[in-house]
Motif scaffolding. Structure first.
Motif, short mmCIF file in Angstrom:
data_model
loop_
_atom_site.label_atom_id
_atom_site.label_comp_id
_atom_site.label_asym_id
_atom_site.label_seq_id
_atom_site.Cartn_x
_atom_site.Cartn_y
_atom_site.Cartn_z
N UNK A 140 -4.60 1.91 0.81
CA UNK A 140 -4.75 0.97 -0.28
C UNK A 140 -3.58 0.50 -1.14
N UNK A 141 -3.45 -0.50 -1.42
CA UNK A 141 -2.36 -1.15 -2.13
C UNK A 141 -2.22 -0.43 -3.51
N UNK A 142 -1.02 -0.08 -3.79
CA UNK A 142 -0.66 0.63 -5.16
C UNK A 142 0.27 -0.22 -5.98
N UNK A 143 0.40 -0.24 -7.15
CA UNK A 143 1.76 -0.68 -7.80
C UNK A 143 2.85 0.15 -7.95
N UNK A 144 3.84 -0.29 -7.63
CA UNK A 144 5.01 0.73 -7.36
C UNK A 144 6.44 -0.26 -8.06
N UNK A 145 7.37 0.31 -8.53
CA UNK A 145 8.49 -0.46 -9.09
C UNK A 145 9.11 -1.37 -8.03
N UNK A 146 9.33 -2.53 -8.50
CA UNK A 146 9.60 -3.48 -7.65
C UNK A 146 10.99 -3.45 -6.82
N UNK A 147 10.99 -3.72 -5.50
CA UNK A 147 12.22 -3.39 -4.76
C UNK A 147 12.30 -4.24 -3.61
N UNK A 148 13.44 -4.78 -3.20
CA UNK A 148 13.34 -5.82 -2.35
C UNK A 148 14.91 -5.60 -1.55
N UNK A 149 15.01 -6.57 -0.54
CA UNK A 149 16.30 -6.47 0.29
C UNK A 149 16.86 -7.91 0.09
N UNK A 150 17.79 -8.08 -0.55
CA UNK A 150 18.23 -9.30 -0.70
C UNK A 150 18.95 -9.71 0.65
N UNK A 151 19.75 -8.99 1.26
CA UNK A 151 20.29 -9.59 2.33
C UNK A 151 19.08 -9.95 3.59
N UNK A 152 18.35 -8.98 3.88
CA UNK A 152 17.14 -9.22 4.79
C UNK A 152 16.24 -10.08 4.53
N UNK A 153 16.26 -10.45 3.14
CA UNK A 153 15.22 -11.66 2.53
C UNK A 153 13.65 -10.91 2.49
N UNK A 154 13.80 -9.49 2.32
CA UNK A 154 12.33 -9.08 2.32
C UNK A 154 12.07 -8.51 0.98
N UNK A 155 10.73 -8.39 0.64
CA UNK A 155 10.25 -7.60 -0.47
C UNK A 155 9.49 -6.47 -0.07
N UNK A 156 9.18 -5.61 -0.83
CA UNK A 156 8.53 -4.19 -0.42
C UNK A 156 7.22 -4.06 -0.79
N UNK A 157 6.15 -3.92 -0.02
CA UNK A 157 4.81 -3.61 -0.34
C UNK A 157 4.48 -2.19 -0.35
N UNK A 158 3.63 -1.64 -1.16
CA UNK A 158 3.33 -0.03 -0.90
C UNK A 158 1.86 0.00 -0.97
#
Length: 258
Positions: A140-158
């Motif tokens: 199930x999806x959960x709320x987590x502290x926002x995180x991303x990789x600016x170099x790869x252009x990705x954002x993280x889902x948890x």
């Protein structure tokens, strides 16, 4: 379909623990935080005793109201310090020694920012060991502290995953099926072994039109699951397709040896 990483959820607001975490440093921080929490709780207990004594003396008209007010203020300060120490400890997550025995883990899934609009936000994902055909588990999806990789252009889902059987460990790579917005979960399907791809990414199958006669037909795959592909267009129900030897037919059609 994409890949993800098993991480350990920390407390509210804390960063998840992953394979890149410095566990030796984290363990030292946890020990220090545990000590600070124990000290704060001991001071809170002493402040509560002092407050109870001051209140009792006032009730018996043997103490001053000022002393009771000072004890009240000291008790409030001690409680605030204990609450802050507890919150700081929660941010550091579970003890390092218990990371392999967590009943629930999180799956961190990096997704290209341009693909987010195409996903069904708030829907569960299916997780399985990477490179294995094991049973998929719903996460199930959960709320987590926002995180991303600016170099790869990705954002993280948890996503939260039941791990009571300890099948997954921190840092393990897994396969993740994310639900697409408007994606199809049922419809006309063919075995994935029947599908061929050309150099431009086009998808084809060979349909049997009559005895010993096969015609290559263009298809469009909406989703794949369990060795079968759901089609969004390209075939009619009941069409016979080649499931073994499609590559040989492709080579024969274009004069390529297989």
């Amino acid at each position: 379909m994409t890949s993800g990483e098993i991480v350990i959820p920390a407390g509210v607001g804390g960063a998840p623990i992953n394979s890149a975490s410095n566990l030796q440093q984290l363990a030292a921080q946890q020990v220090a935080a545990d000590g600070e929490l124990a000290r704060a709780r001991a001071q809170l207990a002493l402040a509560r005793v002092a407050y109870d004594r001051a209140s009792t003396l006032v009730d018996e008209e043997a103490g001053s109201i000022r002393a009771r007010d000072e004890a009240t203020a000291a008790l409030g300060a001690a409680k605030a310090a204990a609450d802050a120490a507890a919150a700081q400890r929660r941010l550091l997550g579970p003890a390092v020694a218990s990371l392999g025995t967590q009943r629930h883990v999180w799956v961190r899934v990096p997704v290209f920012g341009s693909d987010l609009a195409g996903l069904q936000q708030g829907q569960s994902a299916l997780v399985s060991p990477l490179g294995q055909e094991g049973a998929k588990r719903s996460a199930r999806p959960v709320d987590a502290p926002p995180s991303a990789n600016a170099v790869a252009g990705t954002v993280d889902l948890y996503f939260a995953l039941d791990n009571r059987d300890r099948a997954y460990r921190v840092g393990q790579r897994v396969s993740v099926a994310l639900p697409l917005a408007g994606g199809r979960s049922e419809g006309l399907s063919v075995p994935t072994s029947a599908i061929l791809s050309d150099i431009y990414g086009g998808e084809w199958v060979y349909a049997k039109t009559e005895a010993d006669t096969y015609v290559r037909q263009r298809i469009e795959v909406a989703a794949t699951e369990g060795g079968r592909a759901i089609l969004s267009r390209g075939l009619r129900p009941g069409t016979l397709v080649v499931t073994a030897g499609a590559a040989e037919l492709f080579g024969t059609e274009f004069g390529v040896a297989h």
